[in-house]
Enzyme design. Structure first.
Site, PDB file in Angstrom:
ATOM      1  N   HIS A  15      56.163  51.473 -72.340  1.00 34.12           N
ATOM      2  CA  HIS A  15      57.484  51.507 -71.711  1.00 34.12           C
ATOM      3  C   HIS A  15      58.529  51.429 -72.813  1.00 34.12           C
ATOM      4  O   HIS A  15      59.014  50.362 -73.163  1.00 34.12           O
ATOM      5  CB  HIS A  15      57.617  50.334 -70.733  1.00 34.12           C
ATOM      6  CG  HIS A  15      58.856  50.368 -69.911  1.00 34.12           C
ATOM      7  ND1 HIS A  15      59.417  49.237 -69.392  1.00 34.12           N
ATOM      8  CD2 HIS A  15      59.651  51.388 -69.516  1.00 34.12           C
ATOM      9  CE1 HIS A  15      60.502  49.551 -68.715  1.00 34.12           C
ATOM     10  NE2 HIS A  15      60.662  50.857 -68.776  1.00 34.12           N
ATOM     11  N   GLY A  30      61.955  47.752 -74.391  1.00 34.73           N
ATOM     12  CA  GLY A  30      62.674  46.671 -73.739  1.00 34.73           C
ATOM     13  C   GLY A  30      62.537  46.799 -72.242  1.00 34.73           C
ATOM     14  O   GLY A  30      62.052  47.811 -71.720  1.00 34.73           O
ATOM     15  N   GLY A  35      69.035  48.481 -72.467  1.00 33.83           N
ATOM     16  CA  GLY A  35      69.722  49.361 -73.391  1.00 33.83           C
ATOM     17  C   GLY A  35      68.853  50.335 -74.159  1.00 33.83           C
ATOM     18  O   GLY A  35      69.301  50.888 -75.162  1.00 33.83           O
ATOM     19  N   LYS A  36      67.621  50.588 -73.698  1.00 34.12           N
ATOM     20  CA  LYS A  36      66.748  51.549 -74.400  1.00 34.12           C
ATOM     21  C   LYS A  36      67.398  52.923 -74.469  1.00 34.12           C
ATOM     22  O   LYS A  36      67.554  53.498 -75.545  1.00 34.12           O
ATOM     23  CB  LYS A  36      65.389  51.674 -73.693  1.00 34.12           C
ATOM     24  CG  LYS A  36      64.525  50.455 -73.714  1.00 34.12           C
ATOM     25  CD  LYS A  36      63.177  50.694 -73.055  1.00 34.12           C
ATOM     26  CE  LYS A  36      63.222  51.179 -71.638  1.00 34.12           C
ATOM     27  NZ  LYS A  36      63.758  50.222 -70.668  1.00 34.12           N
ATOM     28  N   SER A  37      67.769  53.448 -73.320  1.00 29.08           N
ATOM     29  CA  SER A  37      68.355  54.787 -73.269  1.00 29.08           C
ATOM     30  C   SER A  37      69.725  54.814 -73.931  1.00 29.08           C
ATOM     31  O   SER A  37      70.093  55.799 -74.581  1.00 29.08           O
ATOM     32  CB  SER A  37      68.467  55.267 -71.820  1.00 29.08           C
ATOM     33  OG  SER A  37      67.191  55.346 -71.228  1.00 29.08           O
ATOM     34  N   ARG A 107      68.848  35.846 -86.792  1.00 30.06           N
ATOM     35  CA  ARG A 107      69.780  36.353 -87.800  1.00 30.06           C
ATOM     36  C   ARG A 107      69.041  36.882 -89.009  1.00 30.06           C
ATOM     37  O   ARG A 107      69.345  37.933 -89.546  1.00 30.06           O
ATOM     38  CB  ARG A 107      70.743  35.240 -88.201  1.00 30.06           C
ATOM     39  CG  ARG A 107      71.779  35.697 -89.189  1.00 30.06           C
ATOM     40  CD  ARG A 107      72.799  34.632 -89.447  1.00 30.06           C
ATOM     41  NE  ARG A 107      73.769  35.116 -90.426  1.00 30.06           N
ATOM     42  CZ  ARG A 107      74.786  34.421 -90.821  1.00 30.06           C
ATOM     43  NH1 ARG A 107      74.993  33.210 -90.306  1.00 30.06           N
ATOM     44  NH2 ARG A 107      75.622  34.897 -91.712  1.00 30.06           N
TER      45      ARG A 107
END
Length: 147
Positions: A15, A30, A35-37, A107
Site C-alpha cells: 500500500h 502511509g 499524503g501519499k498521493s 528530528r
C-alpha cells in the site's frame, strides 16, 4: 545434501504510491489520507514520473527490485478534491528508497533503517509528507541513501 534454492522471481504488493526520480523508484507508504498521493503529485511537479498511486507491485527479478502499477490503475493518480486523473507514467523502475509517512518523524534519525520487500533490503526514511519541504527532503534522501 539438498541445496536451498531461492526463486529468481518474487513479488509483493504494498500500500504505497511510487514515483521515479532520475529513473529510480521511491515508494511512499502511509495510511489513507496521510499524503501519499499529495507528496507524489508534488514530486511529479518537480520532474518525477508517476509509477503507481496507492498500490505498487514490487517484483524481484535477477536480484533487482522493480516497482510497477497494477494494470487497472496504471497511469492514474487520485487528486483529492479533483478525482482520478490520468497522466503519463513510467511502466517500471528499480526501487531505491521507501518513504514511511509519520506525523512527527524524529528530528535526527538515530539509526538507518531498512525494510525487506520481496527479499531485498530497501532503505527507509520516516518523513512528514505534508510539510512544504517534503519533496526536497525526498530528493536529498535519494541522493544520500538511495541504492
Amino acid at each position: 545434501m539438498n541445496e536451498l534454492r531461492v526463486p529468481d522471481v518474487s513479488s509483493e504488493t504494498i500500500h504505497a504510491s511510487c514515483v521515479a526520480i532520475g529513473g529510480r523508484a521511491v515508494l511512499i507508504e502511509g495510511r489513507s489520507g496521510e499524503g501519499k498521493s499529495d507528496l507524489a503529485l508534488r514530486l511529479i511537479d518537480r520532474g518525477a514520473e508517476l509509477v503507481a498511486d496507492d498500490y505498487t507491485i514490487c517484483q524481484r527479478q535477477a536480484g533487482v527490485l522493480q516497482a510497477c502499477a497494477p494494470a487497472n490503475i496504471a497511469g492514474k493518480i487520485e487528486v483529492r478534491g479533483v478525482g482520478i486523473v490520468e497522466m503519463p507514467h513510467r511502466a517500471r523502475a528499480p526501487i531505491a528508497l521507501l518513504i514511511a509517512i509519520l506525523e512527527s518523524p524524529p528530528r535526527y534519525p538515530e539509526e538507518f533503517r531498512v525494510r525487506r520487500i520481496a527479499g531485498i533490503d530497501v532503505p527507509v526514511l520516516p518523513l512528514a509528507a505534508l510539510e512544504p519541504s517534503a519533496p526536497i527532503k525526498v530528493e536529498l534522501a535519494l541522493k544520500k541513501h538511495g541504492q
